[in-house]
Design a protein around this motif. Structure first.
Motif, PDB file in Angstrom:
ATOM      1  N   TYR A  47       0.811  -1.187  -0.139  1.00  0.00           N
ATOM      2  CA  TYR A  47      -0.105  -0.195  -0.078  1.00  0.00           C
ATOM      3  C   TYR A  47       1.040   1.283   0.088  1.00  0.00           C
ATOM      4  N   LEU A  48       0.536   1.976  -0.860  1.00  0.00           N
ATOM      5  CA  LEU A  48       1.311   3.420  -1.220  1.00  0.00           C
ATOM      6  C   LEU A  48       0.665   4.472  -1.383  1.00  0.00           C
ATOM      7  N   PRO A  49       1.268   5.803  -1.085  1.00  0.00           N
ATOM      8  CA  PRO A  49       0.568   6.845  -1.509  1.00  0.00           C
ATOM      9  C   PRO A  49       0.569   6.952  -3.044  1.00  0.00           C
ATOM     10  N   ALA A  73      -2.512   8.755 -12.955  1.00  0.00           N
ATOM     11  CA  ALA A  73      -3.714   8.698 -12.221  1.00  0.00           C
ATOM     12  C   ALA A  73      -3.950   7.084 -11.567  1.00  0.00           C
ATOM     13  N   GLN A  74      -2.792   6.367 -11.826  1.00  0.00           N
ATOM     14  CA  GLN A  74      -2.804   5.110 -11.593  1.00  0.00           C
ATOM     15  C   GLN A  74      -3.246   4.593 -10.077  1.00  0.00           C
ATOM     16  N   ARG A  75      -3.898   3.916  -9.974  1.00  0.00           N
ATOM     17  CA  ARG A  75      -4.634   3.349  -8.455  1.00  0.00           C
ATOM     18  C   ARG A  75      -3.823   2.009  -7.780  1.00  0.00           C
ATOM     19  N   GLU A  92      -2.997   3.688  -0.751  1.00  0.00           N
ATOM     20  CA  GLU A  92      -3.105   3.393   0.537  1.00  0.00           C
ATOM     21  C   GLU A  92      -4.405   4.187   1.077  1.00  0.00           C
ATOM     22  N   LYS A  93      -4.945   5.026   0.303  1.00  0.00           N
ATOM     23  CA  LYS A  93      -6.274   5.922   0.860  1.00  0.00           C
ATOM     24  C   LYS A  93      -6.941   5.789  -0.519  1.00  0.00           C
ATOM     25  N   ALA A  96      -9.474   9.415  -6.528  1.00  0.00           N
ATOM     26  CA  ALA A  96     -10.351   9.353  -7.510  1.00  0.00           C
ATOM     27  C   ALA A  96     -11.568   8.396  -7.498  1.00  0.00           C
ATOM     28  N   LEU A  97     -12.397   8.428  -6.465  1.00  0.00           N
ATOM     29  CA  LEU A  97     -13.501   7.367  -6.093  1.00  0.00           C
ATOM     30  C   LEU A  97     -13.154   6.144  -5.985  1.00  0.00           C
ATOM     31  N   ALA A  98     -11.788   5.663  -5.856  1.00  0.00           N
ATOM     32  CA  ALA A  98     -11.674   4.359  -5.719  1.00  0.00           C
ATOM     33  C   ALA A  98     -11.010   4.040  -4.348  1.00  0.00           C
ATOM     34  N   THR A  99     -11.518   2.840  -3.729  1.00  0.00           N
ATOM     35  CA  THR A  99     -10.989   2.752  -2.508  1.00  0.00           C
ATOM     36  C   THR A  99      -9.806   1.696  -2.603  1.00  0.00           C
ATOM     37  N   PRO A 100      -9.141   1.600  -1.742  1.00  0.00           N
ATOM     38  CA  PRO A 100      -8.067   0.346  -1.618  1.00  0.00           C
ATOM     39  C   PRO A 100      -8.609  -0.807  -1.962  1.00  0.00           C
ATOM     40  N   LYS A 101      -9.493  -1.241  -1.026  1.00  0.00           N
ATOM     41  CA  LYS A 101     -10.190  -2.388  -1.057  1.00  0.00           C
ATOM     42  C   LYS A 101     -10.667  -2.897  -2.467  1.00  0.00           C
ATOM     43  N   ALA A 102     -11.112  -1.791  -3.223  1.00  0.00           N
ATOM     44  CA  ALA A 102     -11.641  -2.098  -4.560  1.00  0.00           C
ATOM     45  C   ALA A 102     -10.466  -2.290  -5.735  1.00  0.00           C
ATOM     46  N   VAL A 103      -9.489  -1.689  -5.266  1.00  0.00           N
ATOM     47  CA  VAL A 103      -8.308  -1.630  -6.076  1.00  0.00           C
ATOM     48  C   VAL A 103      -7.703  -2.992  -5.966  1.00  0.00           C
TER      49      VAL A 103
END
Length: 120
Positions: A47-49, A73-75, A92-93, A96-103
């Motif tokens: 998990y990274l910024p 803009a990579q997640r 890590e957070k 752009a409306l994407a959560t770490p869990k979804a990614v």
């Protein structure tokens, strides 16, 4: 004093609204059902910024000779690193409306064989 209080309330409400809508688009990230399951090999997750995700993904792609490109803009990204291992890099957070869990779910789909061009 009252104006400062109201400004604080407004900022807090905006922050809560942002968090409340952040997961709304998560379904767009889900891999097709045949790739949407827990990875059974060794899964390494970092998990990274978000700004570091871009560089880390570019490095991961280069190291494993993956033709994909890393965008500003990579997640997240994933690379199969062995017969039974996969490395995933995730924001890590919320970004752009994407959560770490979804990614993570999305990238795990790639570890399970979902192609980079996202076919159904």
């Amino acid at each position: 004093m009252r104006a400062t209080f109201l400004l604080g309330v407004l900022i807090a409400n905006l922050a809560m609204a942002n968090t409340a809508t952040a997961g709304k688009n998560d379904a767009e990230w889900n891999p097709p059902a045949r790739f949407d399951y827990a990875y059974t090999g060794k899964l390494t997750v970092r998990y990274l910024p978000q700004k570091q995700v871009v560089t880390a993904c570019a490095n991961l792609f280069a190291k494993y000779k993956i033709a994909a490109k890393s965008g500003f803009a990579q997640r997240g990204c994933a690379a199969i690193t062995g017969k039974t291992s996969c490395t995933v890099i995730v924001i890590e957070k919320i970004y752009a409306l994407a959560t770490p869990k979804a990614v993570l779910r999305h990238e795990t789909g790639h570890c399970n064989g979902w192609a980079a061009d996202h076919p159904n």
